[in-house]
Motif scaffolding. Structure first.
Motif, PDB file in Angstrom:
ATOM      1  N   TYR A 109       0.711  -1.277   0.069  1.00 40.76           N
ATOM      2  CA  TYR A 109       0.132  -0.030  -0.193  1.00 40.76           C
ATOM      3  C   TYR A 109       0.779   1.321  -0.139  1.00 40.76           C
ATOM      4  CZ  TYR A 109      -3.810  -3.291   1.231  1.00 40.76           C
ATOM      5  OH  TYR A 109      -4.809  -4.210   1.154  1.00 40.76           O
ATOM      6  N   SER A 110       1.856   1.302   0.848  1.00 45.44           N
ATOM      7  CA  SER A 110       2.798   2.512   0.887  1.00 45.44           C
ATOM      8  C   SER A 110       3.403   2.553  -0.508  1.00 45.44           C
ATOM      9  CB  SER A 110       3.879   2.203   1.966  1.00 45.44           C
ATOM     10  OG  SER A 110       4.595   1.246   1.652  1.00 45.44           O
ATOM     11  N   ILE A 111       3.901   1.394  -1.077  1.00 43.65           N
ATOM     12  CA  ILE A 111       4.578   1.441  -2.372  1.00 43.65           C
ATOM     13  C   ILE A 111       3.700   2.051  -3.463  1.00 43.65           C
ATOM     14  CG2 ILE A 111       5.485   0.177  -4.240  1.00 43.65           C
ATOM     15  CD1 ILE A 111       6.366  -1.766  -2.085  1.00 43.65           C
ATOM     16  N   ASN A 112       2.335   1.574  -3.379  1.00 42.37           N
ATOM     17  CA  ASN A 112       1.531   2.103  -4.061  1.00 42.37           C
ATOM     18  C   ASN A 112       1.046   3.504  -4.064  1.00 42.37           C
ATOM     19  OD1 ASN A 112      -0.919   1.723  -6.211  1.00 42.37           O
ATOM     20  ND2 ASN A 112      -2.109   2.064  -4.654  1.00 42.37           N
ATOM     21  N   ALA A 113       1.104   4.122  -2.824  1.00 42.80           N
ATOM     22  CA  ALA A 113       0.708   5.396  -2.731  1.00 42.80           C
ATOM     23  C   ALA A 113       1.973   6.296  -3.401  1.00 42.80           C
ATOM     24  CB  ALA A 113       0.785   5.627  -1.120  1.00 42.80           C
ATOM     25  N   ILE A 114       3.483   5.994  -3.129  1.00 34.61           N
ATOM     26  CA  ILE A 114       4.493   6.445  -3.680  1.00 34.61           C
ATOM     27  C   ILE A 114       4.505   6.434  -5.169  1.00 34.61           C
ATOM     28  CG2 ILE A 114       6.810   6.608  -3.959  1.00 34.61           C
ATOM     29  CD1 ILE A 114       7.067   5.025  -1.099  1.00 34.61           C
ATOM     30  N   VAL A 115       4.112   5.269  -5.872  1.00 38.31           N
ATOM     31  CA  VAL A 115       4.003   5.256  -7.262  1.00 38.31           C
ATOM     32  C   VAL A 115       2.905   6.280  -7.833  1.00 38.31           C
ATOM     33  CG1 VAL A 115       3.538   3.564  -9.115  1.00 38.31           C
ATOM     34  CG2 VAL A 115       4.895   2.959  -7.293  1.00 38.31           C
ATOM     35  N   LEU A 116       1.745   6.260  -7.186  1.00 39.63           N
ATOM     36  CA  LEU A 116       0.569   6.987  -7.759  1.00 39.63           C
ATOM     37  C   LEU A 116       0.840   8.643  -7.536  1.00 39.63           C
ATOM     38  CD1 LEU A 116      -2.484   4.915  -6.147  1.00 39.63           C
ATOM     39  CD2 LEU A 116      -1.904   5.326  -8.636  1.00 39.63           C
ATOM     40  N   LEU A 117       1.463   8.969  -6.301  1.00 41.71           N
ATOM     41  CA  LEU A 117       1.693  10.226  -6.118  1.00 41.71           C
ATOM     42  C   LEU A 117       2.839  10.794  -7.140  1.00 41.71           C
ATOM     43  CD1 LEU A 117       1.581  10.374  -2.440  1.00 41.71           C
ATOM     44  CD2 LEU A 117       0.334  11.709  -3.856  1.00 41.71           C
ATOM     45  N   ILE A 252       4.395  11.847   2.563  1.00 38.59           N
ATOM     46  CA  ILE A 252       3.409  11.640   1.484  1.00 38.59           C
ATOM     47  C   ILE A 252       2.346  12.717   1.888  1.00 38.59           C
ATOM     48  CG2 ILE A 252       1.258  10.236   1.646  1.00 38.59           C
ATOM     49  CD1 ILE A 252       3.107   7.737   2.146  1.00 38.59           C
ATOM     50  N   ILE A 253       2.154  13.142   3.172  1.00 42.21           N
ATOM     51  CA  ILE A 253       1.423  14.373   3.361  1.00 42.21           C
ATOM     52  C   ILE A 253       1.799  15.519   2.598  1.00 42.21           C
ATOM     53  CG2 ILE A 253       0.314  15.892   5.306  1.00 42.21           C
ATOM     54  CD1 ILE A 253       0.444  13.332   7.128  1.00 42.21           C
ATOM     55  N   ILE A 254       2.959  15.847   2.701  1.00 39.60           N
ATOM     56  CA  ILE A 254       3.299  16.932   1.731  1.00 39.60           C
ATOM     57  C   ILE A 254       3.216  16.727   0.421  1.00 39.60           C
ATOM     58  CG2 ILE A 254       5.651  18.329   0.965  1.00 39.60           C
ATOM     59  CD1 ILE A 254       6.525  17.515   4.079  1.00 39.60           C
ATOM     60  N   ALA A 255       3.422  15.420  -0.195  1.00 40.12           N
ATOM     61  CA  ALA A 255       3.193  15.389  -1.584  1.00 40.12           C
ATOM     62  C   ALA A 255       1.784  15.595  -1.962  1.00 40.12           C
ATOM     63  CB  ALA A 255       3.827  14.010  -2.041  1.00 40.12           C
ATOM     64  N   VAL A 256       0.786  15.118  -0.996  1.00 43.26           N
ATOM     65  CA  VAL A 256      -0.640  15.112  -1.409  1.00 43.26           C
ATOM     66  C   VAL A 256      -1.385  16.444  -1.479  1.00 43.26           C
ATOM     67  CG1 VAL A 256      -1.680  15.030   0.676  1.00 43.26           C
ATOM     68  CG2 VAL A 256      -2.616  13.505  -1.177  1.00 43.26           C
ATOM     69  N   SER A 284      -3.397  11.588  -6.845  1.00 46.20           N
ATOM     70  CA  SER A 284      -2.648  11.879  -5.476  1.00 46.20           C
ATOM     71  C   SER A 284      -3.771  11.662  -4.290  1.00 46.20           C
ATOM     72  CB  SER A 284      -2.650  13.443  -5.553  1.00 46.20           C
ATOM     73  OG  SER A 284      -1.878  13.821  -6.458  1.00 46.20           O
ATOM     74  N   ILE A 285      -5.047  11.867  -4.674  1.00 50.41           N
ATOM     75  CA  ILE A 285      -6.173  11.317  -3.574  1.00 50.41           C
ATOM     76  C   ILE A 285      -5.889   9.846  -3.486  1.00 50.41           C
ATOM     77  CG2 ILE A 285      -8.421  11.526  -3.233  1.00 50.41           C
ATOM     78  CD1 ILE A 285      -8.877  14.224  -4.228  1.00 50.41           C
ATOM     79  N   TRP A 286      -5.988   9.268  -4.588  1.00 51.53           N
ATOM     80  CA  TRP A 286      -6.060   7.767  -4.611  1.00 51.53           C
ATOM     81  C   TRP A 286      -4.923   7.230  -3.654  1.00 51.53           C
ATOM     82  CZ3 TRP A 286      -5.533   4.485  -9.675  1.00 51.53           C
ATOM     83  CH2 TRP A 286      -5.592   3.160  -9.295  1.00 51.53           C
ATOM     84  N   GLY A 287      -3.443   7.885  -3.985  1.00 51.03           N
ATOM     85  CA  GLY A 287      -2.425   7.489  -3.299  1.00 51.03           C
ATOM     86  C   GLY A 287      -2.325   7.723  -1.920  1.00 51.03           C
ATOM     87  N   PHE A 288      -2.907   8.724  -1.480  1.00 48.13           N
ATOM     88  CA  PHE A 288      -3.211   9.220  -0.075  1.00 48.13           C
ATOM     89  C   PHE A 288      -4.014   8.153   0.524  1.00 48.13           C
ATOM     90  CE2 PHE A 288      -4.620  12.043   3.404  1.00 48.13           C
ATOM     91  CZ  PHE A 288      -3.436  12.474   4.033  1.00 48.13           C
ATOM     92  N   VAL A 289      -5.276   7.862   0.059  1.00 48.28           N
ATOM     93  CA  VAL A 289      -5.952   6.954   0.512  1.00 48.28           C
ATOM     94  C   VAL A 289      -5.527   5.448   0.361  1.00 48.28           C
ATOM     95  CG1 VAL A 289      -8.422   5.634   0.113  1.00 48.28           C
ATOM     96  CG2 VAL A 289      -8.273   8.391  -0.180  1.00 48.28           C
ATOM     97  N   SER A 290      -4.766   5.172  -0.198  1.00 43.79           N
ATOM     98  CA  SER A 290      -4.187   3.804  -0.395  1.00 43.79           C
ATOM     99  C   SER A 290      -3.231   3.818   0.947  1.00 43.79           C
ATOM    100  CB  SER A 290      -3.188   3.678  -1.527  1.00 43.79           C
ATOM    101  OG  SER A 290      -2.590   2.615  -1.578  1.00 43.79           O
TER     102      SER A 290
END
Length: 323
Positions: A109-117, A252-256, A284-290
């Motif tokens: 999930y964290s890898i998915n968030a990084i990739v999406l952002l 992640i919060i900064i990126a979102v 970005s929202i998808w990555g944050f939720v992930s």
């Protein structure tokens, strides 16, 4: 920050010092907390930070001051949409240095968030051509671009370094100590930037720049003070998230916040909002939720595991007492 440069401000060192110049606000809070503790505990001390931790935090503060200058230079030369896009790459740097410094463990999930952002930032990158401000040379624009990349990389290093400092502090990290760390970091970052202001003669120019400011003298000083206070909240939030969770979550919060910055740029500065920015917002929202869904599943699994262990211990104690 961009408002200051748009309406006639051009002191980069001044702008960089404002990012940490609100540190006396934290000092006021620490003084209030001290007197509050005195009413409940006569033996309390005003300073919790030990010398070992102080020097480590002071070093991080100097790095933060350098990062402030790099970022301010980029904001002075680039449109908001471009500078915020480049800063989004900070997440990749944070993940890399978190892995090296604090052995950050990654989940799907964290890898998915990084990739999406990161992909969201890449989508925005497709629409950055031809955005050089009027009257700015190509050399200045490219230098601003490079400086902003440097700021993203350096702050991506600072966040895991703060987490490493927490881990190696050899003393309990409390909320009060986090405030002390914030104040010392910002103090030394401000000293670094203030030296730059002195060398650049910024203090002599400020009164003249205020008189010539496009929004008026009063608004000039209001913008400077508001910027200092808002930045102080940002830095306290960033290291506070590290204290409560990790440097990766802070990144992640900064990126979102990238889509938020893009939306505000459209609202206040009439920048265009093409389809690419809409796609980046969704990603970005998808990555944050992930990321938070993964954290929720982890905490739920940990809770079940803890309850199971407790039940096993209780059954074991019951069997022993029966025997």
């Amino acid at each position: 920050m961009r408002l200051y440069f748009i309406h006639g401000g051009n002191r980069v060192w001044l702008s960089s010092s404002l990012q940490t110049g609100g540190w006396p606000f934290i000092l006021i809070i620490l003084i209030i907390l001290y007197f509050y503790r005195r009413n409940t505990n006569d033996k309390t001390s005003f300073i919790y930070m030990r010398p070992r931790l102080f020097f480590a935090v002071a070093f991080i503060g100097v790095l933060t001051g350098l990062d402030d200058y790099l970022y301010a230079y980029g904001v002075a030369r680039l449109p908001i949409s471009t500078s915020s896009l480049i800063i989004a790459s900070q997440l990749g740097f944070t993940a890399f240095f978190a892995f090296l410094l604090v052995k950050q463990k990654f989940t799907p999930y964290s890898i998915n968030a990084i990739v999406l952002l990161t992909v969201g930032a890449g989508v925005l990158a497709l629409h950055t051509g031809g955005d050089r401000p009027n009257g700015e040379s190509k050399k200045e624009y490219m230098l601003g671009f490079v400086m902003t990349v440097g700021a993203a990389a350096l702050y991506g290093f600072v966040l895991p370094l703060v987490e490493l400092t927490y881990n190696k502090a050899k003393q309990g990290i409390t909320y009060t100590l986090v405030l002390e760390i914030q104040m010392v970091m910002c103090l030394f970052a401000t000293i670094f930037c203030t030296v730059g202001m002195i060398v650049n003669n910024d203090f002599k120019v400020i009164p003249r720049e205020a008189n010539d400011f496009g929004l008026g003298k009063t608004n000039y000083y209001t913008i400077l003070c508001a910027s200092a206070l808002i930045w102080q909240c940002f830095f306290l939030g960033a290291i506070g998230v590290i204290f409560c969770a990790s440097s990766l979550l802070s990144g992640i919060i900064i990126a979102v916040l990238l889509p938020v910055t893009e939306a505000l740029a459209v609202l206040f500065y009439k920048e265009k909002f093409p389809a690419e920015k809409g796609v980046a917002l969704v990603l970005s929202i998808w990555g944050f939720v992930s990321y938070f869904y993964g954290e929720w599943k982890f905490m739920k699994k940990l809770k079940v595991k803890t309850q199971s262990s407790q039940q096993t211990m209780e059954l074991s104690q019951t069997d022993n007492s029966t025997v």
